[in-house]
Design a protein around this motif. Structure first.
Motif: not given
Ligand SMILES: CC(C)(COP(=O)(O)OP(=O)(O)OC[C@H]1O[C@@H](n2cnc3c(N)ncnc32)[C@H](O[C@H]2O[C@H](COP(=O)(O)OP(=O)(O)OP(=O)(O)O)[C@@H](O)[C@H]2O)[C@@H]1O)[C@@H](O)C(=O)NCCC(=O)NCCS
Ligand SMILES: Nc1ncnc2[nH]cnc12
Length: 281
Positions: A180-189, A264-276
């Motif tokens: 959820v978090g990573l795919p959204t980050l990749q396609r969001a505008q 949810s904030a914690d899952m955003l932290i993990l999403t940011i880490f994986m995006a790095f």
């Protein structure tokens, strides 16, 4: 995917903590502009907390990088390091719980990523699942015998409703991050801030945030908050004018009802880490 040193992985993890608190305006959470429904914390509390966790995050990366035994043993090591990290966090924040959930979840993901780099035939979620197999069963096996006053919010929700919360999410390999978090980050505008806001909303829309339920005192808050998040995403996200207006309304509602989105904030932290790690931000 590139391979990163232990120091680089620890740096990504610390930056993920600081990026998350910098995103604004976040409903139910602390950001640089507002403490939201957390009057005991500000962005500065989060900066202090994030830096106090750097040695722990470095240790998690080191442990994952050098681990050669069975994976469940790695989790045992992480948990005892996590207990000390919680003490470091509380001493940096004057006793305030800023990152208890992140110590657990980000510690696991940092170690799993370092381990995966040494085992490229595996995927990170698979490493997490193997490391944590049976976690909910073992953590919750004796909660019924605990005095009610000693139960944590997560334990009480499990006893009352069978909700496994952060443990279940971790044990499943963090689907809210990878699916959820990573795919959204990749396609969001929009700007990075807007893309991260969209990721947060998409995580909330598909995930059981036990922090939210605990604060509201009722399960019925979850579909209400999820509908608000989905309405913004369906309109095109937080970069649109209507999306921004709906987000402001959501912030006001969360503030008035004293609701938090700590899980949810914690899952955003993990999403940011994986995006790095994936070099996608
Ligand atoms: C497994 C542990 C995380 C702790 O277990 P516990 O039973 O205490 O867990 P929970 O109550 O379920 O939640 C703990 C924190 O995890 C975050 N969280 C909650 N739901 C989810 C979820 N579905 N997915 C992911 N993460 C989730 C959440 O942390 C965040 O919110 C906190 C800030 O919000 P706030 O409302 O202020 O929080 P409270 O302190 O509850 O305040 P009040 O409501 O009273 O005002 C902030 O910490 C965020 O990070 C939950 O708070 C783990 O700690 C553990 O293993 N514990 C056992 C001891 C141990 O080994 N510790 C070492 C850790 S490795
Ligand atoms: N920005 C934030 N506000 C409140 N709780 C949090 N837990 C993790 N990040 C948070």
């Amino acid at each position: 995917m590139s391979s990163f040193s232990v120091a680089q992985l620890a740096n990504f993890a610390t930056r993920a903590l600081i990026y998350e608190v910098s995103v604004n305006p976040k409903p139910g959470l602390v950001d640089p502009v507002s403490s939201g429904p957390h009057p005991d914390m500000t962005v500065f509390t989060f900066i202090d907390s994030s830096l106090s966790l750097q040695p722990y995050l470095q240790l998690c990366a080191q442990l994952g990088d050098s681990w050669t035994a069975e994976l469940p043993g790695l989790f045992k090591e992480l948990r005892s390091a996590g207990v000390k990290a919680e003490q470091a966090m509380f001493s940096a924040t004057g006793g305030i719980n800023t990152h208890k959930g992140a110590i657990f979840s980000l510690g696991i993901l940092t170690a799993a990523t370092a381990y995966q780099q040494r085992h490229p035939e595996l995927m990170v979620p698979q490493v997490v699942k193997t490391m944590l197999a049976g976690l909910s069963d073992s953590d919750f096996s004796d909660v019924a015998a605990k005095p009610a006053t000693a139960l944590t919010a997560g334990e009480r929700l499990y006893l009352d409703h069978g909700i496994t919360g952060v443990r279940g999410e971790a044990e499943a390999g963090f689907p809210s991050v990878f699916k959820v978090g990573l795919p959204t980050l990749q396609r969001a505008q929009g700007t990075l801030n807007e893309r991260l806001l969209d990721s947060l909303l998409s995580i909330l829309s598909q995930f059981t945030d036990t922090n939210l339920i605990h604060r509201a005192g009722t399960l019925s808050i979850l579909p209400v908050a999820q509908r608000q998040a989905l309405a913004i995403l369906r309109i095109g996200g937080t970069h649109t004018t209507t999306g921004k207006m709906l987000l402001r309304k959501m912030n006001t509602d969360f503030m008035q009802q004293n609701l938090s989105l700590g899980g949810s904030a914690d899952m955003l932290i993990l999403t940011i880490f994986m995006a790095f790690v994936e070099e996608s931000i």
